[in-house]
Design a protein around this motif. Structure first.
Motif, PDB file in Angstrom:
ATOM      1  N   LEU A  69       0.807  -1.220   0.000  1.00  0.00           N
ATOM      2  CA  LEU A  69       0.000   0.000   0.000  1.00  0.00           C
ATOM      3  C   LEU A  69       0.842   1.272   0.000  1.00  0.00           C
ATOM      4  O   LEU A  69       0.445   2.311   0.524  1.00  0.00           O
ATOM      5  N   ASN A  70       2.024   1.209  -0.603  1.00  0.00           N
ATOM      6  CA  ASN A  70       2.855   2.409  -0.643  1.00  0.00           C
ATOM      7  C   ASN A  70       2.225   3.528  -1.453  1.00  0.00           C
ATOM      8  O   ASN A  70       2.586   4.696  -1.290  1.00  0.00           O
ATOM      9  N   GLY A  71       1.268   3.175  -2.304  1.00  0.00           N
ATOM     10  CA  GLY A  71       0.603   4.186  -3.110  1.00  0.00           C
ATOM     11  C   GLY A  71      -0.226   5.168  -2.308  1.00  0.00           C
ATOM     12  O   GLY A  71      -0.522   6.268  -2.792  1.00  0.00           O
ATOM     13  N   ILE A  72      -0.627   4.800  -1.085  1.00  0.00           N
ATOM     14  CA  ILE A  72      -1.355   5.776  -0.274  1.00  0.00           C
ATOM     15  C   ILE A  72      -0.398   6.713   0.450  1.00  0.00           C
ATOM     16  O   ILE A  72      -0.822   7.743   0.981  1.00  0.00           O
ATOM     17  N   LEU A  73       0.880   6.358   0.474  1.00  0.00           N
ATOM     18  CA  LEU A  73       1.874   7.211   1.118  1.00  0.00           C
ATOM     19  C   LEU A  73       2.464   8.206   0.132  1.00  0.00           C
ATOM     20  O   LEU A  73       2.696   9.369   0.468  1.00  0.00           O
ATOM     21  N   HIS A  74       2.706   7.745  -1.092  1.00  0.00           N
ATOM     22  CA  HIS A  74       3.249   8.608  -2.138  1.00  0.00           C
ATOM     23  C   HIS A  74       2.945   7.962  -3.481  1.00  0.00           C
ATOM     24  O   HIS A  74       3.083   6.750  -3.640  1.00  0.00           O
ATOM     25  N   PHE A  92      16.076  -4.372  -3.073  1.00  0.00           N
ATOM     26  CA  PHE A  92      14.733  -3.861  -2.832  1.00  0.00           C
ATOM     27  C   PHE A  92      13.748  -5.013  -2.962  1.00  0.00           C
ATOM     28  O   PHE A  92      13.747  -5.726  -3.964  1.00  0.00           O
ATOM     29  N   VAL A  93      12.919  -5.208  -1.932  1.00  0.00           N
ATOM     30  CA  VAL A  93      11.930  -6.285  -1.952  1.00  0.00           C
ATOM     31  C   VAL A  93      10.551  -5.684  -2.195  1.00  0.00           C
ATOM     32  O   VAL A  93      10.083  -4.860  -1.405  1.00  0.00           O
ATOM     33  N   GLN A  94       9.904  -6.103  -3.265  1.00  0.00           N
ATOM     34  CA  GLN A  94       8.583  -5.571  -3.622  1.00  0.00           C
ATOM     35  C   GLN A  94       7.485  -6.500  -3.122  1.00  0.00           C
ATOM     36  O   GLN A  94       7.544  -7.711  -3.290  1.00  0.00           O
ATOM     37  N   SER A  95       6.457  -5.899  -2.510  1.00  0.00           N
ATOM     38  CA  SER A  95       5.365  -6.666  -1.919  1.00  0.00           C
ATOM     39  C   SER A  95       4.326  -7.096  -2.953  1.00  0.00           C
ATOM     40  O   SER A  95       4.065  -6.387  -3.929  1.00  0.00           O
ATOM     41  N   THR A  96       3.726  -8.257  -2.701  1.00  0.00           N
ATOM     42  CA  THR A  96       2.567  -8.684  -3.492  1.00  0.00           C
ATOM     43  C   THR A  96       1.483  -7.606  -3.475  1.00  0.00           C
ATOM     44  O   THR A  96       0.786  -7.394  -4.479  1.00  0.00           O
ATOM     45  N   MET A  97       1.326  -6.917  -2.334  1.00  0.00           N
ATOM     46  CA  MET A  97       0.294  -5.889  -2.194  1.00  0.00           C
ATOM     47  C   MET A  97       0.808  -4.500  -2.529  1.00  0.00           C
ATOM     48  O   MET A  97       0.292  -3.487  -2.052  1.00  0.00           O
ATOM     49  N   SER A  98       1.818  -4.419  -3.384  1.00  0.00           N
ATOM     50  CA  SER A  98       2.313  -3.136  -3.858  1.00  0.00           C
ATOM     51  C   SER A  98       1.344  -2.560  -4.887  1.00  0.00           C
ATOM     52  O   SER A  98       0.454  -3.245  -5.385  1.00  0.00           O
ATOM     53  N   VAL A 319      14.725  -3.128   6.499  1.00  0.00           N
ATOM     54  CA  VAL A 319      14.198  -1.869   7.021  1.00  0.00           C
ATOM     55  C   VAL A 319      12.962  -1.455   6.225  1.00  0.00           C
ATOM     56  O   VAL A 319      12.998  -1.405   4.989  1.00  0.00           O
ATOM     57  N   GLY A 320      11.878  -1.183   6.927  1.00  0.00           N
ATOM     58  CA  GLY A 320      10.635  -0.746   6.285  1.00  0.00           C
ATOM     59  C   GLY A 320      10.268   0.669   6.648  1.00  0.00           C
ATOM     60  O   GLY A 320      10.381   1.588   5.839  1.00  0.00           O
ATOM     61  N   ARG A 321       9.829   0.877   7.902  1.00  0.00           N
ATOM     62  CA  ARG A 321       9.274   2.183   8.278  1.00  0.00           C
ATOM     63  C   ARG A 321      10.261   3.326   8.095  1.00  0.00           C
ATOM     64  O   ARG A 321       9.878   4.427   7.683  1.00  0.00           O
ATOM     65  N   ALA A 322      11.535   3.119   8.425  1.00  0.00           N
ATOM     66  CA  ALA A 322      12.507   4.211   8.307  1.00  0.00           C
ATOM     67  C   ALA A 322      12.574   4.731   6.877  1.00  0.00           C
ATOM     68  O   ALA A 322      12.657   5.942   6.639  1.00  0.00           O
ATOM     69  N   LEU A 323      12.510   3.822   5.895  1.00  0.00           N
ATOM     70  CA  LEU A 323      12.522   4.244   4.496  1.00  0.00           C
ATOM     71  C   LEU A 323      11.210   4.909   4.112  1.00  0.00           C
ATOM     72  O   LEU A 323      11.194   5.865   3.318  1.00  0.00           O
ATOM     73  N   LEU A 324      10.109   4.415   4.675  1.00  0.00           N
ATOM     74  CA  LEU A 324       8.804   4.982   4.326  1.00  0.00           C
ATOM     75  C   LEU A 324       8.660   6.409   4.836  1.00  0.00           C
ATOM     76  O   LEU A 324       7.984   7.234   4.198  1.00  0.00           O
ATOM     77  N   TYR A 325       9.258   6.730   5.975  1.00  0.00           N
ATOM     78  CA  TYR A 325       9.245   8.126   6.414  1.00  0.00           C
ATOM     79  C   TYR A 325       9.893   9.009   5.356  1.00  0.00           C
ATOM     80  O   TYR A 325       9.395  10.095   5.041  1.00  0.00           O
ATOM     81  N   GLY A 326      11.013   8.553   4.810  1.00  0.00           N
ATOM     82  CA  GLY A 326      11.670   9.320   3.762  1.00  0.00           C
ATOM     83  C   GLY A 326      10.825   9.424   2.517  1.00  0.00           C
ATOM     84  O   GLY A 326      10.731  10.495   1.901  1.00  0.00           O
ATOM     85  N   LEU A 327      10.198   8.310   2.125  1.00  0.00           N
ATOM     86  CA  LEU A 327       9.323   8.318   0.957  1.00  0.00           C
ATOM     87  C   LEU A 327       8.198   9.321   1.132  1.00  0.00           C
ATOM     88  O   LEU A 327       7.898  10.100   0.219  1.00  0.00           O
TER      89      LEU A 327
END
Length: 373
Positions: A69-74, A92-98, A319-327
Motif C-alpha cells: 500500500l505504498n501508493g497511499i503514502l506517495h 529492494f523487496v517488492q510486496s505482493t500488495m504493492s 528496514v521498512g518504516r525508516a525508508l517509508l518516512y523518507g518516501l
C-alpha cells in the motif's frame, strides 16, 4: 515531515501495530537493552559497511523490506523506493500488495536488485503465475511471508474505516486538510490499485478496500511446510522465508531448501506480545551456523541498530518504516536520504566502537543492560 504531509489514516497505517502494540514497542526496547563496549586507540581510518548479500556485493548490510500500500503514502511509491535502493546499492523487496506492477518497478529502476515478496492466496495458479512474472521481470530472489495468513487485530484500522468498504467520515474529512497529499494522490490518480494481483480479484471487488479484503479473505490458513516445498520446487533462484520467530521453525527452515530466513513479527502488526526478532538472533545464529543467510527486521531506525543486529548474528537488517518516512517526506530523494542517514550513523558508530568492517562485529562488543562483564 511525514507527519505533516500524511492524513491520519495513512499515518496510522504506516506506524500502527496490533492490539496493545506491545510487539511494536518491544522491538525498540530490545535495541535499547543492548549497550556497546567501545574499544579505543584503534585505527579506524579504513571503515566500510560493504558486505555480501546472497553472494553479491552491497554497500551495507541492509535490505529494503517489502511494504504494501505504498501508493497511499506517495504516488508510485514502489518505483521510488526501488530507485532509492538502487542508488544506495542495496536490494529492494517488492510486496505482493504493492501498487506498481513488478514490470513498472523493473523499468523505473533498471539494474536494481529486485526481489519479490509472495503472499499465498486463492488457488495455486495465482502464486505460480506471480512466480512466472517475477522470473520474467528479472527478480533475483523470492521472499515468502509465512506469518500473515490470519490478519492481525489492528484497532486503528477499525477507527478509520466503516466496515470493510470505505473510510469513516471523520477520516475522509481529515484527509482534506492535507492538500499536498490529496492533490498528488487521490485527486490526480484516485485511490491506488493492487496492480500485481488485481486480475485475480472478481471484477466487482476491485476497488481499493474491497480488493484488500478479498485477498485477506482468501489467504489459506492451510499454509504449511508442504506449501513451502511446492514453492521451492517451482523457484530456482534464492528463496527466503520471512516471518520466522520460533527456534523450531528456524531448524525446520534448514531442511526446507530455503536460502535464508528473516526473523520478523511483520512490523508488530500480527500476533501481539511476540518475542523481539533481535532477541532471537543469537539463538537463530547458533542453529543455522553459516548454512543459510540470517536476516532480521523490526525496530531498525538508526545506524547503531544496524550494528547491534549484525553484532548479534544478522547477515543484514531489513528496514521498512525508516525508508517509508523518507518516501512520505520527499519521494525517492527522501527514501535515499533516509538510507544515507542510517549509513552515515553506522559508519560513525563503527569508528567510535573501534571496528573497520562488518566482519569485526560480534557479541564481544555488546553487553546486555544490567549485565556488563
Amino acid at each position: 515531515m511525514a507527519h505533516k504531509r500524511l492524513p491520519r489514516f495513512a499515518l496510522e497505517y504506516l506506524e500502527g501495530g496490533a492490539e496493545d502494540e506491545a510487539a511494536l514497542l518491544g522491538e525498540r526496547r530490545a535495541f535499547a537493552d543492548w549497550r556497546f563496549l567501545p574499544r579505543t586507540l584503534v585505527d579506524v581510518s579504513g571503515r566500510t559497511l560493504a558486505t555480501s548479500i546472497l553472494g553479491q556485493s552491497a554497500a551495507m548490510p541492509l535490505v529494503a523490506s517489502p511494504t504494501g500500500l505504498n501508493g497511499i503514502l506517495h504516488a508510485h511509491g514502489d518505483c521510488l523506493l526501488a530507485q532509492a535502493s538502487q542508488q544506495a546499492d542495496i536490494p529492494f523487496v517488492q510486496s505482493t500488495m504493492s501498487n506498481d506492477t513488478m514490470e513498472e518497478v523493473a523499468r523505473a529502476a533498471p539494474g536494481v536488485r529486485h526481489w519479490w515478496q509472495l503472499y499465498v492466496f486463492g488457488g495455486d495458479e495465482i502464486w505460480q503465475e506471480l512466480l512466472r512474472r517475477a522470473e520474467r521481470a528479472g527478480c533475483e530472489a523470492l521472499v515468502l511471508t509465512t506469518n500473515a495468513q490470519i490478519f492481525g487485530d489492528r484497532e486503528w484500522q477499525r477507527r478509520n474505516q466503516i466496515g470493510n468498504a470505505r473510510l469513516s467520515a471523520s477520516a475522509a474529512l481529515e484527509s482534506l486538510t492535507h492538500p499536498l497529499w490529496f492533490a498528488e494522490n487521490p485527486l490526480s490518480l484516485g485511490l491506488p490499485k493492487f496492480a500485481n494481483i488485481i486480475d485475480f480479484v472478481p471484477k466487482d471487488q476491485r476497488s481499493f478496500f474491497a480488493a484488500s479484503n478479498w485477498v485477506r479473505a482468501h489467504q489459506p490458513t492451510s499454509l504449511s511446510w508442504d506449501t513451502v516445498a511446492k514453492i521451492r520446487q517451482r523457484w530456482n533462484k534464492p528463496f527466503i522465508l520471512k516471518g520466522i520467530l520460533c527456534p523450531d521453525d528456524v531448524r525446520r527452515a534448514l531442511d526446507s531448501g530455503a536460502d535464508g530466513i528473516v526473523l520478523s513479527s511483520h512490523g508488530g502488526r500480527q500476533l501481539d506480545w511476540t518475542v523481539a526478532p533481535l532477541d532471537l538472533l543469537p539463538v537463530a545464529r547458533e542453529i543455522v551456523g553459516e548454512k543459510i543467510a540470517l536476516y532480521m527486521s523490526g525496530g531498525v531506525r538508526r545506524g547503531t541498530d544496524l550494528l547491534k543486529a549484525c553484532a548479534l548474528g544478522a547477515d543484514a537488517v531489513w528496514v521498512g518504516r525508516a525508508l517509508l518516512y523518507g518516501l512520505c517526506a520527499a519521494g525517492a530523494a527522501g527514501a535515499a536520504r533516509a538510507l544515507a542517514i542510517i549509513k552515515a550513523e553506522a559508519l560513525d558508530a563503527m569508528g567510535l566502537l573501534g571496528a573497520n568492517r562488518i566482519e569485526e562485529l560480534g557479541p564481544h562488543l555488546l553487553a546486555h543492560a544490567g549485565r556488563v562483564a
